[in-house]
Design an enzyme around this catalytic site. Structure first.
Site, PDB file in Angstrom:
ATOM      1  N   HIS A 144       0.833  -1.199   0.000  1.00  0.00           N
ATOM      2  CA  HIS A 144       0.000   0.000   0.000  1.00  0.00           C
ATOM      3  C   HIS A 144       0.869   1.251   0.000  1.00  0.00           C
ATOM      4  CE1 HIS A 144      -2.486   3.231   1.679  1.00  0.00           C
ATOM      5  NE2 HIS A 144      -3.563   2.548   1.328  1.00  0.00           N
ATOM      6  N   GLY A 145       1.819   1.309   0.909  1.00  0.00           N
ATOM      7  CA  GLY A 145       2.759   2.411   0.951  1.00  0.00           C
ATOM      8  C   GLY A 145       2.407   3.534   1.906  1.00  0.00           C
ATOM      9  N   ASP A 146       1.149   3.619   2.359  1.00  0.00           N
ATOM     10  CA  ASP A 146       0.752   4.681   3.285  1.00  0.00           C
ATOM     11  C   ASP A 146      -0.440   4.224   4.116  1.00  0.00           C
ATOM     12  OD1 ASP A 146       0.969   7.195   4.474  1.00  0.00           O
ATOM     13  OD2 ASP A 146      -0.397   8.143   3.042  1.00  0.00           O
ATOM     14  N   LEU A 147      -0.354   3.026   4.659  1.00  0.00           N
ATOM     15  CA  LEU A 147      -1.476   2.448   5.388  1.00  0.00           C
ATOM     16  C   LEU A 147      -1.440   2.937   6.840  1.00  0.00           C
ATOM     17  CD1 LEU A 147      -3.066   0.088   7.072  1.00  0.00           C
ATOM     18  CD2 LEU A 147      -3.854   0.562   4.770  1.00  0.00           C
ATOM     19  N   ASN A 198      -6.433   6.122   6.543  1.00  0.00           N
ATOM     20  CA  ASN A 198      -6.593   5.463   5.246  1.00  0.00           C
ATOM     21  C   ASN A 198      -7.218   4.079   5.356  1.00  0.00           C
ATOM     22  OD1 ASN A 198      -5.713   7.555   3.672  1.00  0.00           O
ATOM     23  ND2 ASN A 198      -3.617   6.802   3.449  1.00  0.00           N
TER      24      ASN A 198
END
Length: 307
Positions: A199-202, A206
């Site tokens: 995901h990269g920005d969980l 979010n």
């Protein structure tokens, strides 16, 4: 003719700061883009969601009454296409579904998650951490042969930019923490396990409550790296944790739960958390003109934990 809704001031400011005259031109076209999306996808679009900074996002209804979300993004931003491709690959498993896409206009239509309240509404931190871990477990998948996603190592080059911008120094960033983060990134990258699409920005904002699944993710960045990297955003969010009586103990419990429930090495979870928090603090300086100081506090708290 319907009067277009006002564009949030924070979105105007951020778009011009990041994209200059081209961003200002996109803002001028935004009412037209909104109308074109409504017509193309037979939508009735409502007022934009509050607190928008990087994208124009609004609830919408399709002609058949299905609830959706319209998202309009500066189309030259590579993050737009990465997000769309990540959502396509996740295919609704652990994340909101991508319903429609118009890459030339920077427009996407997304499944609306209802009731849509964020994970911050779950007051029990153990429960919230377990929910986030369950969402991450659904998201991770093999990296396709051809893809637009950066690697975690690409993101780590932020420290090269920091050093370049300040003549080899760290400017307003604390030197000791930057050096520690640089060393951790080097060690973790050199010893990474098998890579996956992440995901990269969980983080807690979010992850939203939904009906199709109890909880689903939104706003993926799309990055390639080992799964342990994807736990990092949960270890420097939300900033309200810093007001808790013993935030270090809460972070320690999060590290323990994430490593246990996702079958990850505890030291790697902790160390990615430190490295990412320092990098996030620099991104605040790079994108918004000020160091994200709260992220540095998280990095210090994580550094105090046993490895």
């Amino acid at each position: 003719m319907r009067i277009p809704p006002p564009i949030p001031r924070a979105l105007i400011r951020t778009t011009i700061e990041l994209h200059g005259p081209a961003g200002a031109g996109w803002l001028d076209r935004l009412p037209t883009l909104l109308a074109e999306s409504e017509e193309r996808w037979s939508l009735e679009v409502g007022m934009p969601f509050p607190e928008l900074s990087f994208n124009y996002v609004a609830p919408a209804l399709r002609a058949d009454g299905t609830a959706a979300v319209l998202k309009l993004t500066f189309p030259e931003d590579p993050g737009f296409r990465r997000e769309a491709e990540a959502l396509r690959l996740f295919d609704g498993q652990g994340a909101a579904r991508l319903l429609e896409l118009d890459p030339d206009r920077g427009a996407m239509l997304l499944e609306r998650l209802e009731p849509g309240v964020p994970l911050t509404t779950v007051r029990d931190d153990d429960e919230a951490t377990s929910i986030a871990a369950a969402v991450l477990r659904q998201l991770w998948r093999p990296v396709p042969p051809r893809h637009p996603f950066p690697a975690v190592s690409d993101w780590a080059r932020g420290f090269d930019r920091l050093r370049r911008d300040f003549g080899g120094g760290t400017g307003p960033m604390p030197a000791a923490l930057v050096e520690k983060a640089e060393a951790l990134f080097a060690d973790l990258l050199a010893s990474q396990g098998e890579s996956a699409l992440l995901h990269g920005d969980l983080h807690h904002q979010n992850v939203l409550a939904a009906r199709r699944e109890p909880w689903l993710a939104i706003d993926p960045k799309g990055v390639v790296g080992e799964p342990a990297y994807d736990t990092g955003a949960l270890l420097h969010n939300p900033t309200e944790l810093l007001d808790a009586p013993r935030p270090g103990k809460v972070l320690e419990r999060r590290v323990d739960l994430l490593s246990q429930e996702l079958d990850l090495e505890r030291a790697r979870v902790r160390n990615w958390g430190i490295a990412q928090a320092v990098l996030a603090a620099y991104w605040g300086l790079e994108d918004g003109g000020r160091v994200w100081k709260e992220a540095l506090v998280f990095a210090e708290l994580l550094s105090d934990l046993e490895g």
